[in-house]
Every structure is written in structure tokens, then in C-alpha cells.
Design a protein around this motif. Structure first.
Motif, PDB file in Angstrom:
ATOM      1  N   ASN A 159       0.839  -1.196   0.000  1.00 16.62           N
ATOM      2  CA  ASN A 159       0.000   0.000   0.000  1.00 16.62           C
ATOM      3  C   ASN A 159       0.877   1.249   0.000  1.00 16.62           C
ATOM      4  O   ASN A 159       1.670   1.458   0.926  1.00 16.62           O
ATOM      5  N   ILE A 160       0.735   2.065  -1.021  1.00 18.78           N
ATOM      6  CA  ILE A 160       1.563   3.264  -1.160  1.00 18.78           C
ATOM      7  C   ILE A 160       1.167   4.302  -0.117  1.00 18.78           C
ATOM      8  O   ILE A 160      -0.013   4.637   0.015  1.00 18.78           O
ATOM      9  N   LEU A 161       2.155   4.804   0.613  1.00 21.99           N
ATOM     10  CA  LEU A 161       1.912   5.807   1.641  1.00 21.99           C
ATOM     11  C   LEU A 161       1.916   7.207   1.028  1.00 21.99           C
ATOM     12  O   LEU A 161       2.497   7.437  -0.042  1.00 21.99           O
ATOM     13  N   LEU A 162       1.293   8.150   1.716  1.00 24.44           N
ATOM     14  CA  LEU A 162       1.166   9.515   1.195  1.00 24.44           C
ATOM     15  C   LEU A 162       2.511  10.179   0.950  1.00 24.44           C
ATOM     16  O   LEU A 162       2.646  11.034   0.082  1.00 24.44           O
ATOM     17  N   TYR A 163       3.518   9.799   1.736  1.00 23.30           N
ATOM     18  CA  TYR A 163       4.829  10.429   1.618  1.00 23.30           C
ATOM     19  C   TYR A 163       5.835   9.575   0.835  1.00 23.30           C
ATOM     20  O   TYR A 163       7.007   9.927   0.743  1.00 23.30           O
ATOM     21  N   ASP A 164       5.400   8.450   0.289  1.00 18.91           N
ATOM     22  CA  ASP A 164       6.331   7.615  -0.472  1.00 18.91           C
ATOM     23  C   ASP A 164       6.827   8.352  -1.713  1.00 18.91           C
ATOM     24  O   ASP A 164       6.057   9.017  -2.415  1.00 18.91           O
TER      25      ASP A 164
END
Length: 324
Positions: A159-164
């Protein structure tokens, strides 16, 4: 399989070298040789440089092949003579032809940084970020002679994080890729049957992750702020997004989207709305982009508070100036 698994490793990038390093000290694997792309010249042709995979192969005294062509009879005979069980291909940069795919006793496998069939091609991590995908992952496939279209052996989601960013996802997916690869190799060592699943089984429409071009890296204020923020994360740490104002070029490394800023009514996209220690707020076609980390040409990255200590730059970013 009673004996060690004999492997030929094919790859070029840091992503590939991470996997190679994870295989080197494995007790039930023998790496017969590595195949990697020819050396390149840095600094306008003056210095020959080795890629990450070759450096690792030299360190651990692994045989190295750097063919200019994968159709060479000499290369094919060398690969045949290694009598390998598997060929593992990771981020090599060239399509492997059928006459090589058919050489190993078992099969050729490829580790790809996406949830195939989404984002086949050269830049899957960056394209996932650019499109604001909610998830990505690793796919390990049995290779065929079509680009990233082989049957899936293993797949895991992330799951891609907002800050990735491209940099953070690159590292996280490398870890997941190695874990999956070792799991498959362990099954082969135990003699377990390897299952294959067609990419078409779930009827997911394939997408193509074409190589990133330089023209994509310039921030266009007629795009929504969220799209620009996705670009900044997708191109961090390379190649980096940028804009030009008064003939000065600035790279942007971190920004946030602001939707509740009241001073942007009817102002042209690219208009600087405010400049303070919390950021440079710029109007877009939809929303505000607040720049938090910036890099003037020839300087290091810096937060906006430090950036504003340079009067030379501070005077450029005056409220209501327009960035084209």
C-alpha cells in the motif's frame, strides 16, 4: 533438488544488485556467472564506470559477461556450458530473446516492481506514483519472449503511503522482491511444484510504464496541484522536477497540496500567492501547491526557511509574481 541450484544472474541496476547480494551468501545456491550491460563512460566520456551488479560480482569473484548483443553465438555457447538450473533477470534493461530463455533446465524468472499486468515496462514505480495509485507491489514471473507478459509465480501487494517517493518505494520493493525470490528458490530446493498463473486470469487491463522523459519533469501550473505533488514524489530522487523563474532554475523535492487557501480566486496558474517560512504557495489550475524543500541550481537542497536566508532568491519570489 539434492544439489545446489545453479543460477545465472542477469541485471544492471542497484535494484538488481540488492537481490544479487541477497543470493550470494545463500547456502543452497551457486551463482555461475552474472550477465550485465557493458560499462558506460561518465563525465562526458572521460571515465569508465561499472554498474552496481558488476561491482558486486568483482567483489565476490563471480564470472562476468557483458555482451554487446544477446544474439552472439559465443555468448549463447557460454551460457549453455554453465548448465544452469535457472536464469534470474532483474532490471537488465534489454529484452531477453527466446534462444536464451530456453537454455536453463527449469526456466527463466523475472522480478518486476509492479502488480502485473499493471505497469509493464521500464518505469513501473514512477508511473504508479504519477498516477496516484493506491497500491503497487512485486510480481515474479516465468519469462516468455514478450515484455513482462509471463505467467505469475509470486505476487505481493504494498500500500503506497502519502509520503512515499520513487526512492523510498524503490528500497521497499527491493526488500519484498528478495523475500519473494528466496521463497521460490526454497520451494525449488525442496522439490515443491511451482504454480503458474496467467496474467489474464483476472481480466485486468494491461498498462505500459514507458521510460521517463526529461520533458515530463518540468512543473506545469496548468495541471492540478495533486498531479504536481505526485510528479515531485515520482521523480525524487531522480531525475527531479523543476521550474524556471527569471532565468533561474529550481528543483522541487517536497511539496504539499493546500485546498483551503483563500487568496487564489481568479488568479492565473503559476501565481505566487505567499512566501514564508512554511513554504512557497503557488496557484495551479486546481488547488495550491506549497513548496517545502527546494534546490537552486548549483546549491544543495534546503527547506524554505533556510532558502529565504538568501536575499538573491528571496527577492525573486515576490507575492503575485508569475512562474511560467
Amino acid at each position: 533438488m539434492k544439489k545446489k541450484i545453479k543460477i545465472i544472474f542477469v541485471g544492471t541496476s542497484n535494484f538488481a544488485s540488492y537481490h544479487l547480494k541477497g543470493l550470494i551468501n545463500n547456502t543452497y545456491i551457486t551463482i555461475s556467472c552474472i550477465i550485465t550491460k557493458p560499462d558506460t563512460h561518465a563525465n562526458r566520456g572521460h571515465k569508465l564506470t561499472f554498474n552496481a551488479v558488476k561491482k558486486l560480482a568483482i567483489k565476490y569473484k563471480i564470472n562476468i559477461l557483458q555482451p554487446k548483443s544477446l544474439n552472439s553465438t559465443i555468448l549463447i555457447n557460454k551460457i549453455i556450458n554453465y548448465k544452469c538450473d535457472l536464469i534470474i533477470v532483474i532490471d537488465y534493461g534489454l529484452l531477453i530473446p527466446n534462444h536464451i530463455l530456453n537454455i536453463p533446465k527449469l526456466f527463466c524468472i523475472n522480478i518486476h516492481a509492479s502488480l502485473l499486468p499493471r505497469w509493464r515496462g521500464a518505469a513501473p514505480i514512477q508511473r504508479a506514483l504519477l498516477e496516484n495509485d493506491l497500491k503497487t507491489g512485486i510480481s515474479i514471473i516465468k519469462m516468455n519472449n514478450f515484455l513482462d507478459q509471463g505467467d505469475i509465480i509470486y505476487q505481493i501487494e504494498y500500500n503506497i503511503l502519502l509520503y512515499d517517493t520513487y526512492g523510498s518505494l524503490y528500497k521497499k520493493l527491493a526488500v519484498l522482491g528478495l523475500q519473494g525470490l528466496l521463497l521460490i528458490l526454497n520451494k525449488i530446493k525442496k522439490g515443491e511444484k511451482i504454480k503458474f498463473k496467467s496474467q489474464n486470469i483476472n481480466m485486468i487491463k494491461p498498462t505500459y510504464a514507458k521510460k521517463i522523459s526529461k520533458i515530463e519533469c518540468k512543473l506545469n501550473w496548468y495541471l492540478p496541484a495533486k498531479k504536481l505533488e505526485c510528479m515531485i514524489r515520482a521523480f525524487n530522487p531522480k531525475p527531479g522536477t523543476y521550474f524556471i523563474i527569471q532565468n533561474y532554475r529550481f528543483k522541487v523535492w517536497q511539496a504539499e497540496v493546500i485546498t483551503n487557501f483563500s487568496n487564489n480566486d481568479k488568479k492565473k496558474p503559476g501565481t505566487i500567492l505567499s512566501v514564508n517560512q512554511y513554504g512557497i504557495k503557488i496557484n495551479t489550475i486546481n488547488g495550491i501547491l506549497n513548496i517545502q524543500i527546494i534546490q537552486p541550481s548549483g546549491k544543495k537542497q534546503m527547506n524554505i526557511q533556510n532558502f529565504l536566508n538568501f536575499n538573491k532568491y528571496k527577492n525573486i519570489f515576490v507575492k503575485n509574481n508569475i512562474i511560467t
